[in-house]
Design an enzyme around this catalytic site. Structure first.
Site, PDB file in Angstrom:
ATOM      1  N   GLU A  22      78.651  16.454 113.850  1.00 21.93           N
ATOM      2  CA  GLU A  22      78.757  17.468 114.666  1.00 21.93           C
ATOM      3  C   GLU A  22      78.150  18.572 114.077  1.00 21.93           C
ATOM      4  O   GLU A  22      77.751  18.739 113.020  1.00 21.93           O
ATOM      5  CB  GLU A  22      80.325  18.130 114.617  1.00 21.93           C
ATOM      6  CG  GLU A  22      80.653  19.256 115.510  1.00 21.93           C
ATOM      7  CD  GLU A  22      82.135  19.683 115.720  1.00 21.93           C
ATOM      8  OE1 GLU A  22      82.686  19.387 116.398  1.00 21.93           O
ATOM      9  OE2 GLU A  22      82.605  20.089 114.480  1.00 21.93           O
ATOM     10  N   LYS A  55      89.838  13.265 117.087  1.00 22.16           N
ATOM     11  CA  LYS A  55      88.944  14.424 117.246  1.00 22.16           C
ATOM     12  C   LYS A  55      88.129  14.172 118.485  1.00 22.16           C
ATOM     13  O   LYS A  55      87.634  15.118 119.282  1.00 22.16           O
ATOM     14  CB  LYS A  55      88.532  15.136 116.162  1.00 22.16           C
ATOM     15  CG  LYS A  55      89.337  15.707 114.997  1.00 22.16           C
ATOM     16  CD  LYS A  55      88.639  16.339 113.847  1.00 22.16           C
ATOM     17  CE  LYS A  55      89.783  16.656 112.825  1.00 22.16           C
ATOM     18  NZ  LYS A  55      90.174  15.622 112.058  1.00 22.16           N
ATOM     19  N   LYS A  96      92.974  26.608 104.394  1.00 25.28           N
ATOM     20  CA  LYS A  96      93.036  28.038 104.704  1.00 25.28           C
ATOM     21  C   LYS A  96      93.885  28.515 103.662  1.00 25.28           C
ATOM     22  O   LYS A  96      95.104  27.875 103.080  1.00 25.28           O
ATOM     23  CB  LYS A  96      93.674  28.293 106.004  1.00 25.28           C
ATOM     24  CG  LYS A  96      94.814  27.568 106.327  1.00 25.28           C
ATOM     25  CD  LYS A  96      95.109  27.342 107.999  1.00 25.28           C
ATOM     26  CE  LYS A  96      96.387  26.987 108.408  1.00 25.28           C
ATOM     27  NZ  LYS A  96      96.808  26.894 109.653  1.00 25.28           N
TER      28      LYS A  96
END
Length: 221
Positions: free
Chosen positions: A146, A61, A182
């Site tokens: 992050e 990432k 999800k």
């Protein structure tokens, strides 16, 4: 029990022995492992997915974010991948970031190796847990920091590329989640203006074309 799923050498050896011409990696585990894709290619076995160089880029990432910046996409402030909590603490001393922060596994997905850090004193323990989970799930323990967005929506854009050109198949809203997974996908995305849809989908195409993406894929925002 997870180790056999991460043994690239053993899986390729079985495929060669059984005369397999292709390997479909499914999801998780080795599906985003550049080494596994290269092993398949070396043995003349088709890896059903992007080529090894693309997996190497997007499988990490932190590298993917660098590619996004290079392509002109906006990204959140983040750190390089690290394996020790002390590295994370040193990074934040040199590059102060506002808490809460999000820790993410550099490799893999599915919400594994990911957690929110609410305050500085929780950083070391949470980092260690994320790194251990990432190592167990994906064979790589790197984690990066992050900026955390508390009310963000999770939008995914489906893309198809042939190595030169890329098109999108519009977006889906994956914000309804349970345990970082999800559970509902809504397409098209809810309450999204035409201008925002064009910007998000266009950004996905721009990124994939900039790296010569060849295959089906998903760009997540």
């Amino acid at each position: 029990p997870v180790a056999p799923y991460l043994d690239a050498q053993a899986i390729v050896a079985i495929a060669v022995k059984e005369g397999c011409t292709a390997v479909h990696p499914g999801y998780g585990f080795l599906s985003e492992n550049e080494h596994f894709a290269r092993l398949c290619a070396e043995k003349g076995i088709k890896f059903v997915g992007p080529d090894a160089d693309t997996i190497d880029l997007f499988g990490d990432k932190t590298k993917a974010k660098e590619a996004a910046v290079k392509a002109g996409l906006p990204v959140l402030t983040s750190s390089p991948g690290m394996v020790k909590a002390a590295e994370a603490q040193d990074f934040l001393k040199a590059n102060p970031m506002k808490f809460p922060l999000l820790l993410k596994a550099s490799f893999g997905g599915g919400g594994r190796g990911q957690a929110v850090v609410l305050k500085p004193e929780d950083l070391a323990e949470t980092f260690a847990k994320c790194s251990k989970e990432a190592e167990m799930s994906f064979g790589r323990g790197e984690v990066f920091i992050e900026s955390f967005l508390a009310k963000a929506r999770h939008i995914e854009v489906q893309v198809m590329g042939d190595g030169k050109q890329c098109v999108h198949l519009f977006e889906r809203d994956c914000s309804v989640q349970l345990r970082k997974q999800k559970v509902v996908e809504i397409a098209p995305g809810r309450e999204m203006s035409a201008k925002l849809r064009e910007r998000i989908c266009g950004s996905a195409v721009k990124l994939c074309q900039s790296v010569g993406y060849a295959n089906a894929g998903t760009v997540e925002f």
